[in-house]
Write a protein that holds these residues in place. Structure first.
Motif, PDB file in Angstrom:
ATOM      1  N   SER A 177     -20.565 -21.640  -6.543  1.00 33.99           N
ATOM      2  CA  SER A 177     -20.145 -21.120  -5.237  1.00 33.99           C
ATOM      3  C   SER A 177     -21.313 -20.528  -4.465  1.00 33.99           C
ATOM      4  O   SER A 177     -21.495 -20.800  -3.273  1.00 33.99           O
ATOM      5  CB  SER A 177     -19.061 -20.048  -5.424  1.00 33.99           C
ATOM      6  N   GLY A 204     -16.404 -27.387  -7.166  1.00 32.72           N
ATOM      7  CA  GLY A 204     -17.153 -26.359  -7.881  1.00 32.72           C
ATOM      8  C   GLY A 204     -16.861 -26.377  -9.373  1.00 32.72           C
ATOM      9  O   GLY A 204     -17.758 -26.152 -10.199  1.00 32.72           O
ATOM     10  N   SER A 255     -11.932 -19.932  -2.924  1.00 30.64           N
ATOM     11  CA  SER A 255     -12.227 -21.056  -3.814  1.00 30.64           C
ATOM     12  C   SER A 255     -12.651 -20.572  -5.196  1.00 30.64           C
ATOM     13  O   SER A 255     -12.217 -21.115  -6.222  1.00 30.64           O
ATOM     14  CB  SER A 255     -13.323 -21.927  -3.208  1.00 30.64           C
ATOM     15  N   LEU A 256     -13.493 -19.552  -5.216  1.00 31.43           N
ATOM     16  CA  LEU A 256     -13.959 -19.017  -6.504  1.00 31.43           C
ATOM     17  C   LEU A 256     -12.792 -18.456  -7.307  1.00 31.43           C
ATOM     18  O   LEU A 256     -12.720 -18.625  -8.536  1.00 31.43           O
ATOM     19  CB  LEU A 256     -15.017 -17.937  -6.262  1.00 31.43           C
ATOM     20  N   VAL A 275     -15.191 -19.323   0.602  1.00 29.83           N
ATOM     21  CA  VAL A 275     -15.796 -19.480  -0.722  1.00 29.83           C
ATOM     22  C   VAL A 275     -15.169 -18.500  -1.714  1.00 29.83           C
ATOM     23  O   VAL A 275     -14.964 -18.835  -2.888  1.00 29.83           O
ATOM     24  CB  VAL A 275     -17.323 -19.290  -0.646  1.00 29.83           C
ATOM     25  N   TYR A 306     -18.793 -21.201 -12.448  1.00 31.60           N
ATOM     26  CA  TYR A 306     -17.996 -21.194 -11.215  1.00 31.60           C
ATOM     27  C   TYR A 306     -18.684 -20.349 -10.142  1.00 31.60           C
ATOM     28  O   TYR A 306     -18.763 -20.739  -8.968  1.00 31.60           O
ATOM     29  CB  TYR A 306     -16.605 -20.620 -11.483  1.00 31.60           C
ATOM     30  N   ASN A 362     -19.690 -29.772  -1.045  1.00 25.78           N
ATOM     31  CA  ASN A 362     -19.208 -28.403  -0.862  1.00 25.78           C
ATOM     32  C   ASN A 362     -19.834 -27.699   0.327  1.00 25.78           C
ATOM     33  O   ASN A 362     -19.273 -26.719   0.832  1.00 25.78           O
ATOM     34  CB  ASN A 362     -19.355 -27.593  -2.148  1.00 25.78           C
ATOM     35  N   ALA A 377     -12.895 -25.644  -4.606  1.00 23.46           N
ATOM     36  CA  ALA A 377     -12.677 -25.175  -5.979  1.00 23.46           C
ATOM     37  C   ALA A 377     -12.745 -26.332  -6.969  1.00 23.46           C
ATOM     38  O   ALA A 377     -13.319 -26.201  -8.064  1.00 23.46           O
ATOM     39  CB  ALA A 377     -11.324 -24.470  -6.078  1.00 23.46           C
TER      40      ALA A 377
END
Length: 559
Positions: free
Chosen positions: A161, A138, A372-373, A369, A157, A336, A135
């Protein structure tokens, strides 16, 4: 570098079937297993280069800039250096054991005092590291998208990702090529603006050493130093991502011993030398960006740092912005893919043991992911210090307990097995040595972090976590006399007379180091099928006892 040839081995039809994702070793990368010699075809240099390529992230610069802004130059400097020394020393034994026994950090933790289920907690700790830093990275990429392409952050964002997923699906096979091919370009763009600033701005160093940021002064303050070191120590879990690559090291022999050791030291603890340098670079660039008029709240953004840095090379503002944007995007892609890859391994380990199911490593890429997003959309970049400061308490306690087992309990006290045992069939579910030390140290340090024990304990909470975990692990080992490491004698395992065996559950063929003897299936079983088996009720560990170790008489067909 060529891709290793690893065909799907054919065995007799077994009782368990896997989907195509799990059955394809190119996609799966032995995510829940010991990495077999048949798959480890990369050279020492290739493994080390891939592992070091994974630390191309700009979070170091963002953290270094944040520390300088929050705590001032001197406290950021000494905090970064103190954290780097601790991370380097703790990384040595973890890197060595991962490379020697070809296991990732989760499998290593199982055998280093945590037990089979005890290490599930550390899987979550490690998974948290990967999605927090995914995160963060990103967010840095999205900031570049916004500045250069004028893409709103929330869309940036999502883009940051989504572009990672297709690159990480093919695991080590593609990652190794990506990291090696992009490394020369990345290194050039990393150091060029630093050199340009040092040559072109003779005032830069003095401005840096007097930079106070939001701190009362740029001078040393022990409380501020402790806070800075605690945030920098959140990177201690990076050794887990290094281990994800180090497990593919070729076997150490007399002919390759020096190359093997050099690769392990560089790719293992050596990552922090470059990491700490980048943090110091970030603190310098934050002061440079601030001197160029960038607001302090934005001076810790790498895109702002490198736009200012590349201005010293390219007079054109557009060219400087273009090169800086390219560099940021390249860096964030390089790291990432590693965060997504390592996160998928960690989630695979966690859910295979708790739910007894394994849909494949690729599935957990999307899961990691997605988390994280969500963090990115919640704007976690602006509360970076608080998140990392809290997280480091638990991460440091985990690493401290593991390292104590590897350097004290195994070689000195000899209460922990000299080798690494990771198979469910041979381990107790919980080992109070490492698991207990980590839990107790985490609780004490978190209470300190939330100011229960005063300002100094608050500032040095991560040091408390490390010290308590490191001391408690051998104490608990002595109290328990090492009783909870091995649930059954591992010499009674499949593969005694064979190099490879067919799993009696799935029917596939694996090397003997990945196999155990299973009375439930009446034959050898691979470590993954053993993890996924829910109907056996651990019957292999309920047999008779010989010299305090539980054993079971195994069928002849086990080897």
């Amino acid at each position: 570098m060529s891709t290793p040839s690893t065909a799907i081995p054919k065995g007799r039809a077994g009782g368990r079937s896997f989907n195509k994702l799990v059955s394809n070793p190119v996609l799966e990368d032995y995510s829940l297993r010991y990495a077999p010699s048949s798959f480890r075809k990369w050279s020492e240099f290739a493994v080390a280069s891939t592992a070091l390529g994974g630390i191309a992230y700009l979070a170091d610069q963002a953290i270094g800039g944040s520390l300088a802004i929050e705590f001032g130059f001197a406290n950021a400097l000494w905090g970064i250096l103190a954290a780097a020394l601790i991370i380097f020393l703790t990384g040595i034994p973890i890197a060595y054991y991962s490379a020697k026994y070809n296991v990732d950090v989760d499998l290593l933790t199982r055998g280093a005092g945590f037990g089979y289920l005890g290490s599930t907690i550390t899987s979550i700790i490690y998974a948290s590291f990967t999605f927090i830093f995914f995160a963060l990275e990103g967010s840095i990429m999205a900031q570049a998208f916004e500045l250069y392409f004028h893409i709103p952050l929330w869309i940036g964002y999502a883009l940051a990702s989504l572009i990672i997923i297709p690159l990480v699906v093919f695991g080590m096979t593609l990652l190794s090529k990506l990291q090696v091919w992009t490394q020369p370009i990345w290194l050039t763009l990393l150091f060029a603006p630093l050199i340009a600033v040092l040559i072109g701005d003779h005032q830069a160093l003095s401005d840096w050493t007097s930079f106070a940021g939001k701190s009362p002064s740029a001078g040393f303050n022990p409380l501020l130093f402790g806070g800075a070191a605690g945030i920098a120590l959140s990177l201690i879990a990076q050794i887990g991502e290094q281990a994800d690559y180090l497990r593919f090291m070729p076997a150490k022999t007399k002919s390759n011993a020096w190359k093997w050791w050099l690769a392990v030291m560089l790719a293992g603890p050596g990552w922090v030398i470059l990491g700490a340098s980048k943090q110091l670079m970030g603190s310098l660039f934050a002061s440079v960006a601030a001197s160029h008029g960038t607001p302090l709240d934005q001076a810790n953004e790498p895109i702002q740092m490198y736009v200012s840095g590349f201005h010293y090379i390219f007079p054109s503002a557009f060219v400087a912005l273009t090169i800086a944007t390219f560099f940021v995007i390249l860096s964030q892609i390089k790291i990432n893919v590693t965060n997504a890859y390592s996160g998928s391994l960690s989630w695979s380990n966690f859910f295979s043991r708790t739910l007894h199911t394994h849909p494949g490593r690729v599935v957990w890429i999307f899961f990691n992911v997605g988390i994280s997003l969500t963090l990115m959309e919640a704007n976690m970049f602006h509360v970076l210090g608080q998140i990392l400061g809290f997280y480091s308490n638990v991460a440091v306690a985990w690493i401290g307990a593991v390292v104590a087992d590897l350097v004290i309990n195994k070689p000195l006290l000899k209460l922990s097995p000299s080798y690494l045992e990771f198979k469910r069939a041979h381990l107790y579910n919980f080992n109070p040595v490492g698991f207990g030390a980590m839990v107790i140290a985490s609780i004490i340090s978190i209470l300190a972090f939330f100011n229960f024990f005063g300002p100094y304990a608050h500032a040095f909470s991560t040091f408390i976590a490390l010290g308590v975990a490191f001391v408690l692990s051998p104490i608990i080992a002595i109290i328990t006399k090492g009783k909870y490491y091995i649930a059954r004698d591992p010499h009674y395992h499949a593969g005694t007379h064979h190099d490879v065996l067919n799993c009696s559950s799935c029917g596939f063929e694996y090397e003997k180091d990945d196999m155990a003897c299973c009375p439930h299936h009446e034959g050898p079983i691979c470590s993954l099928c053993c993890s996924l088996e829910s109907s056996c009720h651990d019957m292999c560990k309920t047999g008779t006892s010989i010299n305090g170790v539980k054993v079971v008489t195994m069928p002849e067909r086990c080897g």
